[in-house]
Write a protein that holds these residues in place. Structure first.
Motif, short mmCIF file in Angstrom:
data_model
loop_
_atom_site.label_atom_id
_atom_site.label_comp_id
_atom_site.label_asym_id
_atom_site.label_seq_id
_atom_site.Cartn_x
_atom_site.Cartn_y
_atom_site.Cartn_z
N LYS A 45 4.68 -70.42 45.85
CA LYS A 45 4.02 -70.95 47.05
C LYS A 45 4.73 -72.22 47.53
CE LYS A 45 0.52 -71.24 49.99
NZ LYS A 45 0.24 -70.20 51.02
N ALA A 46 5.14 -73.06 46.57
CA ALA A 46 5.86 -74.30 46.94
C ALA A 46 7.18 -73.98 47.62
CB ALA A 46 6.10 -75.14 45.69
N CYS A 47 7.81 -72.87 47.24
CA CYS A 47 9.11 -72.49 47.81
C CYS A 47 8.99 -71.89 49.20
CB CYS A 47 9.80 -71.48 46.90
SG CYS A 47 10.22 -72.10 45.27
N THR A 48 7.85 -71.27 49.48
CA THR A 48 7.76 -70.47 50.71
C THR A 48 6.81 -71.04 51.75
OG1 THR A 48 6.03 -69.12 49.67
CG2 THR A 48 8.30 -68.35 49.46
N SER A 49 6.15 -72.18 51.44
CA SER A 49 5.17 -72.74 52.37
C SER A 49 5.49 -74.20 52.69
CB SER A 49 3.75 -72.64 51.79
OG SER A 49 3.41 -71.32 51.46
N SER A 50 4.80 -74.74 53.66
CA SER A 50 4.93 -76.16 53.96
C SER A 50 4.32 -76.96 52.82
CB SER A 50 4.21 -76.50 55.26
OG SER A 50 2.81 -76.34 55.10
N TRP A 51 4.69 -78.23 52.72
CA TRP A 51 4.16 -79.04 51.63
C TRP A 51 2.65 -79.16 51.71
CZ3 TRP A 51 1.18 -83.31 52.28
CH2 TRP A 51 1.17 -83.92 53.53
N PHE A 56 -2.54 -78.05 49.08
CA PHE A 56 -3.97 -77.79 49.16
C PHE A 56 -4.30 -76.31 49.06
CE2 PHE A 56 -3.39 -81.88 51.36
CZ PHE A 56 -4.21 -82.67 50.55
N TYR A 57 -3.41 -75.56 48.44
CA TYR A 57 -3.61 -74.13 48.26
C TYR A 57 -4.69 -73.88 47.22
CZ TYR A 57 -2.48 -69.28 47.01
OH TYR A 57 -2.54 -67.94 46.74
N SER A 58 -5.65 -73.04 47.56
CA SER A 58 -6.75 -72.72 46.65
C SER A 58 -6.52 -71.32 46.07
CB SER A 58 -8.09 -72.77 47.40
OG SER A 58 -9.15 -72.38 46.56
N TYR A 59 -6.36 -71.27 44.76
CA TYR A 59 -6.11 -69.99 44.10
C TYR A 59 -7.09 -69.82 42.94
CZ TYR A 59 -4.02 -66.40 41.17
OH TYR A 59 -3.83 -65.28 40.41
N GLY A 60 -7.55 -68.60 42.72
CA GLY A 60 -8.46 -68.32 41.62
C GLY A 60 -9.88 -68.76 41.89
N GLY A 61 -10.15 -69.18 43.14
CA GLY A 61 -11.49 -69.59 43.50
C GLY A 61 -11.66 -71.09 43.61
N TYR A 62 -10.58 -71.86 43.39
CA TYR A 62 -10.71 -73.32 43.44
C TYR A 62 -9.34 -73.96 43.66
CZ TYR A 62 -9.17 -72.66 38.60
OH TYR A 62 -8.47 -72.27 37.47
N LEU A 63 -9.37 -75.25 44.06
CA LEU A 63 -8.15 -76.04 44.21
C LEU A 63 -7.71 -76.56 42.85
CD1 LEU A 63 -6.13 -77.74 46.01
CD2 LEU A 63 -7.88 -79.54 45.96
N ASN A 64 -6.41 -76.43 42.56
CA ASN A 64 -5.83 -77.02 41.35
C ASN A 64 -4.75 -78.00 41.80
OD1 ASN A 64 -4.57 -77.66 38.91
ND2 ASN A 64 -4.73 -75.57 38.11
N ILE A 65 -5.18 -79.22 42.11
CA ILE A 65 -4.28 -80.19 42.73
C ILE A 65 -3.13 -80.57 41.81
CG2 ILE A 65 -5.50 -82.27 41.98
CD1 ILE A 65 -4.10 -81.67 45.51
N VAL A 66 -3.34 -80.60 40.50
CA VAL A 66 -2.27 -80.96 39.57
C VAL A 66 -1.19 -79.89 39.56
CG1 VAL A 66 -1.69 -81.33 37.14
CG2 VAL A 66 -3.69 -82.46 38.12
N ALA A 67 -1.59 -78.63 39.48
CA ALA A 67 -0.60 -77.54 39.49
C ALA A 67 0.13 -77.49 40.83
CB ALA A 67 -1.29 -76.21 39.20
N ASN A 68 -0.61 -77.63 41.92
CA ASN A 68 0.02 -77.62 43.25
C ASN A 68 1.05 -78.73 43.39
OD1 ASN A 68 -1.53 -75.45 44.01
ND2 ASN A 68 -3.00 -76.65 45.19
N ALA A 69 0.64 -79.96 43.02
CA ALA A 69 1.53 -81.11 43.18
C ALA A 69 2.72 -81.04 42.24
CB ALA A 69 0.74 -82.40 42.95
N TRP A 412 5.21 -61.36 33.48
CA TRP A 412 4.97 -62.04 34.75
C TRP A 412 6.32 -62.29 35.42
CZ3 TRP A 412 0.20 -63.87 36.69
CH2 TRP A 412 -0.91 -63.68 35.85
N THR A 413 6.35 -62.11 36.74
CA THR A 413 7.59 -62.33 37.48
C THR A 413 7.31 -63.14 38.74
OG1 THR A 413 7.34 -60.26 38.74
CG2 THR A 413 8.62 -60.17 36.68
N MET A 414 8.37 -63.77 39.25
CA MET A 414 8.27 -64.50 40.51
C MET A 414 9.49 -64.20 41.36
SD MET A 414 9.18 -68.34 39.13
CE MET A 414 9.41 -69.05 40.75
N HIS A 415 9.33 -64.34 42.67
CA HIS A 415 10.41 -64.07 43.62
C HIS A 415 10.74 -65.35 44.38
CE1 HIS A 415 8.71 -60.06 42.85
NE2 HIS A 415 9.92 -59.59 43.11
N LEU A 416 12.01 -65.68 44.42
CA LEU A 416 12.45 -66.86 45.16
C LEU A 416 13.23 -66.42 46.39
CD1 LEU A 416 13.68 -69.24 42.32
CD2 LEU A 416 11.48 -69.22 43.49
N PRO A 417 13.10 -67.14 47.52
CA PRO A 417 13.83 -66.78 48.72
C PRO A 417 15.32 -67.09 48.56
CG PRO A 417 12.66 -68.84 49.03
CD PRO A 417 12.21 -68.30 47.70
#
Length: 417
Positions: A45-51, A56-69, A412-417
């Motif tokens: 998400k950090a790679c493909t979205s604006s900062w 402030f991306y909410s995943y799993g039903g809640y905001l995880n500000i530490v993981a996002n930042a 688990w896998t991830m895709h980078l642009p």
């Protein structure tokens, strides 16, 4: 109580950090690691979205500000090949906050260096901590643990109280754990009637309100199911058997057996009743100790925080509480409870009546021995995984390559642009 000698704080923290890093040496020697959603969801998400969207991306039903930042900083300020080192470093800092609170506390029962080191060792050797160690998505559980410690212990002054308030603000914005414990701060503020406790109460409840009003939403994979028998059996399996008689093959086998019985509708009611009686007995002992000795009241607060967080975590567990019956599964749902119950027992070993002190004085070494055993006997699934440097090299050769992240199973896998 005088301020702690710096060596009495820094040396235990350094040893705590060293043992953690040694435990995950496989990741350190291969470029670090992203753990599951940390890579496939948050870093991607950090790679493909604006900062702003990523922060402030909410995943799993809640905001995880530490993981996002953390993942956002890793993407913008680190080479891709070394990005996990930054998220692991940030996660380590948050993981050190709970032992720091213990080592710098002014509570009477923590007045000796030996007791503070013992409690710090208990926090390191919690039987099921591998899943929540050294990655940013589960820093939320270490923040929740800090909340449980803060609400149970005496308030501080100066930088120590300022640090606590920062942690209380971050905890609810990083996951449900802080929100779960917020009501305890209301109760503690009413009991203590002090400005410091009122400030702590306002901070954590304001932060919880922000999480619930603006970011919380129903996540379809959570069943939000309350099965009383499941909850009681999880307490037996994960909070009694594992910390005290927790030889892995025995507890894992027993947990799987209980899980099969529950899923088949064949609840072992005799075990449920016996465990429930034990819970009532332990609750009665705690209340009696608190009535007899004011210093023992902290043990009650630790236990309250442990029970509240543990029960709420099972209620919101993916797949329901039945998935947490086998030891080693869903460690994140029991980590905070196991930690706080261990601290409660250590507190009673110092503050309880003569008989209770003797009993708890035997229980603490048992927890340390069992914890050390589990510390080195953790399954390879959590301690080993794909080489990040190797995955980045494959991606640089072919940008369509899906980079594998930890754990190895399931993949688990991830895709980078």
């Amino acid at each position: 109580m005088p301020y702690r000698n710096k060596k009495e704080v820094l040396l235990p923290l350094a040893l705590f950090s060293l043992l953690l890093l040694v435990r995950f040496h496989s990741a350190l020697l291969q470029g670090g690691r992203f753990m599951a959603e940390e890579g496939s969801i948050f870093f991607e998400k950090a790679c493909t979205s604006s900062w702003y969207d990523a922060l402030f991306y909410s995943y799993g039903g809640y905001l995880n500000i530490v993981a996002n930042a953390s993942t956002l900083l890793a993407f913008h300020f680190m080479p891709v090949a070394d990005a996990p080192y930054l998220t692991m470093a940030i996660a380590l800092l948050f993981q050190l906050c709970a032992p720091l609170i213990i080592l710098t506390a002014r509570d009477a029962w923590l007045s000796t260096f030996r007791v503070r080191c013992t409690v710090t060792a208990l926090l390191l050797l919690v039987p099921e901590s591998a899943e929540v160690s050294l990655h940013s998505i589960h820093s939320q559980y270490h923040l929740a643990l800090c909340c449980g410690l803060i609400v149970s212990m005496a308030t501080e002054t100066g930088w120590r109280e300022s640090l606590r308030r920062i942690l209380l603000f971050l905890a609810p914005l990083s996951g449900p754990g802080g929100v779960i414990l917020a009501p305890l701060f209301i109760l503690r503020a009413l009991v203590d009637r002090s400005r410091s406790r009122l400030a702590e109460c306002l901070i954590i409840n304001l932060s919880s309100a922000i999480q619930m009003l603006f970011f919380f939403h129903k996540f379809n994979d959570r069943v939000y199911n309350f099965n009383f028998c499941d909850f009681v059996l999880v307490f037996l399996s994960r909070y009694i058997m594992y910390p005290f008689i927790g030889f892995k093959h025995f507890v894992v086998h027993a947990g799987h057996h209980l899980q099969k019985m529950e899923m088949a509708g064949d609840t072992p009611y005799s075990l449920v009743i016996l465990t429930l009686l034990l819970i009532v007995l332990l609750a009665g002992i705690l209340v009696r100790q608190a009535i007899r000795d004011r210093d023992a009241r902290e043990a009650v607060w630790f236990a309250l925080a442990a029970g509240l967080h543990g029960s709420a975590s099972l209620y919101g567990a993916l797949g329901g509480a039945v998935t947490a019956l086998p030891a080693g599964c869903a460690e994140r749902y029991v980590f905070v409870g196991q930690s706080l119950f261990a601290v409660s027992i250590a507190c009673l070993a110092v503050t309880g009546t003569r008989t209770i002190r003797k009993i708890c004085a035997y229980l603490v070494p048992i927890m340390l021995v069992m914890g050390a055993y589990h510390y080195v006997a953790t399954g390879k699934n959590m301690l080993h995984g794909p080489s990040w440097w190797g995955e980045v090299a494959l991606w640089r050769h072919d940008h369509s390559h899906a980079l594998r992240v930890w754990p190895a199973e399931p993949e688990w896998t991830m895709h980078l642009p």
